[in-house]
Motif scaffolding. Sequence first.
Motif, PDB file in Angstrom:
ATOM      1  N   HIS A  87       0.807  -1.214   0.000  1.00 17.28           N
ATOM      2  CA  HIS A  87       0.000   0.000   0.000  1.00 17.28           C
ATOM      3  C   HIS A  87       0.844   1.268   0.000  1.00 17.28           C
ATOM      4  CE1 HIS A  87       0.849   0.318   4.340  1.00 17.28           C
ATOM      5  NE2 HIS A  87       0.552  -0.972   4.408  1.00 17.28           N
ATOM      6  N   SER A  88       0.147   2.365  -0.236  1.00 16.02           N
ATOM      7  CA  SER A  88       0.771   3.676  -0.162  1.00 16.02           C
ATOM      8  C   SER A  88       1.165   3.949   1.293  1.00 16.02           C
ATOM      9  CB  SER A  88      -0.200   4.742  -0.690  1.00 16.02           C
ATOM     10  OG  SER A  88      -1.484   4.592  -0.128  1.00 16.02           O
ATOM     11  N   ARG A 123      -4.022   3.739  -1.721  1.00 15.66           N
ATOM     12  CA  ARG A 123      -3.740   2.830  -2.827  1.00 15.66           C
ATOM     13  C   ARG A 123      -3.258   1.509  -2.253  1.00 15.66           C
ATOM     14  NH1 ARG A 123      -0.313   6.529  -7.004  1.00 15.66           N
ATOM     15  NH2 ARG A 123      -1.455   5.488  -8.649  1.00 15.66           N
ATOM     16  N   ASP A 156       2.761   5.400  -9.296  1.00 17.17           N
ATOM     17  CA  ASP A 156       1.815   5.326 -10.418  1.00 17.17           C
ATOM     18  C   ASP A 156       2.026   4.073 -11.256  1.00 17.17           C
ATOM     19  OD1 ASP A 156       0.557   7.653  -9.666  1.00 17.17           O
ATOM     20  OD2 ASP A 156       1.635   8.922 -11.090  1.00 17.17           O
ATOM     21  N   PHE A 159       0.955   0.803  -8.787  1.00 15.77           N
ATOM     22  CA  PHE A 159      -0.486   0.651  -8.562  1.00 15.77           C
ATOM     23  C   PHE A 159      -1.321   0.840  -9.828  1.00 15.77           C
ATOM     24  CE2 PHE A 159       1.079   2.022  -4.297  1.00 15.77           C
ATOM     25  CZ  PHE A 159       0.778   0.849  -3.616  1.00 15.77           C
TER      26      PHE A 159
END
Length: 188
Positions: A87-88, A123, A156, A159
Amino acid sequence: MTQDLNLSGAVLIAMPGMGDDRFDRSVVLICAHSDDGAMGLIVNKPAEELAFSDLLEQLDIDGADEGRDIRVHLGGPVERGRGFVLHSGDYDSPGSMTIEGGFGVTATLDVLQALADGGGPARAILALGYSGWGPGQLEEELARNDWLMLPQAEADLIFAEDAGGKWVSHLRALGVDPLVLSPAGGRA
């Protein structure tokens, strides 16, 4: 050997003809790297047969109507029954591990519950299993030209919705045209 080299947050891009079908055209985000080995997650191999909602149901996790649906991937050949949420960096829990470049990975149920409730990281993808290397093994594979390496992952690209296009987009981020790649490597 790895004292001066920390690959956490780097991206490995499988070279054609690497000799291991499990990693054919794979893109792997390295989550941890030390003298003891390395651990990473493949980010471009969707688990077509398993939806996030199916997994939540198997784990008896009830979600809210506004719950999120994230993509499920095959993270690697090791411990395929174990899940990791990549994840972010905006999400942190006691079970989260920080990855260089603004990423995190969490392998506890709290992140799944947060996503099912409509929260959690901005994300995320769920990876089943992981890719692992013993001491010095990854360095040997890099020296053999099994992988190209992007020193820092780009969110970018990691994900991106188009999992099938991630191999090409990561190669292009390195300035490499996939059509000119050769399965044979060499040294001058």
